[in-house]
Scaffold this motif. Sequence first.
Motif, PDB file in Angstrom:
ATOM      1  N   SER A  63      -8.684  -0.285   5.464  1.00  4.01           N
ATOM      2  CA  SER A  63      -8.948   0.253   6.799  1.00  4.01           C
ATOM      3  C   SER A  63     -10.371  -0.056   7.250  1.00  4.01           C
TER       4      SER A  63
ATOM      5  N   VAL B 204       2.159   3.464  12.140  1.00  3.93           N
ATOM      6  CA  VAL B 204       1.253   2.945  11.110  1.00  3.93           C
ATOM      7  C   VAL B 204      -0.197   3.320  11.388  1.00  3.93           C
TER       8      VAL B 204
ATOM      9  N   SER C  78      -2.120  -2.097   8.409  1.00  3.09           N
ATOM     10  CA  SER C  78      -1.029  -1.688   7.525  1.00  3.09           C
ATOM     11  C   SER C  78      -1.407  -1.927   6.071  1.00  3.09           C
ATOM     12  N   HIS C  79      -1.292  -0.876   5.250  1.00  2.00           N
ATOM     13  CA  HIS C  79      -1.592  -0.999   3.818  1.00  2.00           C
ATOM     14  C   HIS C  79      -0.649  -1.997   3.153  1.00  2.00           C
ATOM     15  N   SER C  80       0.648  -1.948   3.501  1.00  2.00           N
ATOM     16  CA  SER C  80       1.620  -2.839   2.854  1.00  2.00           C
ATOM     17  C   SER C  80       1.358  -4.300   3.222  1.00  2.00           C
ATOM     18  N   ARG C  81       1.019  -4.554   4.484  1.00  2.00           N
ATOM     19  CA  ARG C  81       0.731  -5.931   4.883  1.00  2.00           C
ATOM     20  C   ARG C  81      -0.556  -6.431   4.252  1.00  2.00           C
TER      21      ARG C  81
ATOM     22  N   ASN D 269      -1.486   7.736  10.890  1.00  2.00           N
ATOM     23  CA  ASN D 269      -2.265   7.681   9.648  1.00  2.00           C
ATOM     24  C   ASN D 269      -3.664   8.243   9.905  1.00  2.00           C
TER      25      ASN D 269
ATOM     26  N   TYR E 120       5.307   0.419  16.045  1.00  2.00           N
ATOM     27  CA  TYR E 120       4.482   0.130  14.865  1.00  2.00           C
ATOM     28  C   TYR E 120       3.139   0.858  14.940  1.00  2.00           C
TER      29      TYR E 120
ATOM     30  N   SER F 161      -6.397   1.673   0.256  1.00  2.00           N
ATOM     31  CA  SER F 161      -6.127   1.947   1.671  1.00  2.00           C
ATOM     32  C   SER F 161      -7.419   2.143   2.454  1.00  2.00           C
TER      33      SER F 161
END
Length: 320
Positions: free
Chosen positions: A292, A168, A298-301, A172, A164, A288
């Motif tokens: 951050s 992720v 994580s952007h999705s989480r 990135n 992960y 995003s």
Amino acid sequence: MNTKVPTAHRFDSSDPDTISAFLTGAYGTELIMRSTERYRLRHHRIDAGAFWLETVEQTTRLDIDVGPIEALMIGQVVSGRVDRSCAGVNDRLGPGDVFLAAAPGLPFSMHWRPGKLVGCVLDRSVLTKVTGGTADDRAGATRFTGLTPISPGLARLWRHTTSYLNHVVLGNPSAHRQPLVLANAARMLAAAALAVFPNTTAGWPTAMERRDATTATLRRATAFIEEHADRDIGAADIAAAAQVSLRALQLAFRRHLDTTPMAHLRRVRLDRAHHDLLLADPRQETVSAIASRWGFLSHSRFTARYHAIYGIPPSRTLHA
């Protein structure tokens, strides 16, 4: 915590002297390698300061003696076989196996058949940030009492955690510029290591710690979180600010808020991200980037958590 913009380092050689010199420098300890054949070694490391994630491949049978290393070294066999010895403990490891190379501060040796390993080297200061205490507190420092995972399920947890983070976080580039993202990644690795390998941090709260788990402790802790949410803080820092032990702090949050100190910190940071989204210019900011900035890996989480709390996706708040 020592975080920095992650940098990639690659090494590829078939010269034994060059390989030995490189690995000795890379790990900061004496390292002796023996083989009856010529071989090739490839080494790829992503260095994030407080932790490194790396891949090592080689093409022969190697006997390796490694001097003491203070950092925590965790490996995973991808292919080939490894026989590892440390302090009288011997393990034969094959593809998929996860292992501690050694207890921190102890030498170890390996017999490594041709193959590939992936590894993580974690600064012990990160463990201190997670467990509490000070870097100089040798008596209270975490000791690992076993070199293999407590269970196959926890070995899978370690593999999933490193995979992960590789994809992720380290994959990135925009996250590399956010200190909270990298600090949270280091804490995630430390927490996973403490969960996966047997160690001395487990224990029940004492009577004094139960007495300390008061609303006054909670007020001091939450005030510290509110004031320092934009900094690299963890549960140990919050406990110190609240003037109680880490277990007393955890018990106070569980008793009075039915949550944990770190979960409360994440909620405060989510509220700060929400505030930034309300004020941001969508022509200059992104969801995003704001996520951050507040340490969300994580952007999705982040999007799922934001939607669960505020009822709309963060992109709608940004463009409102």
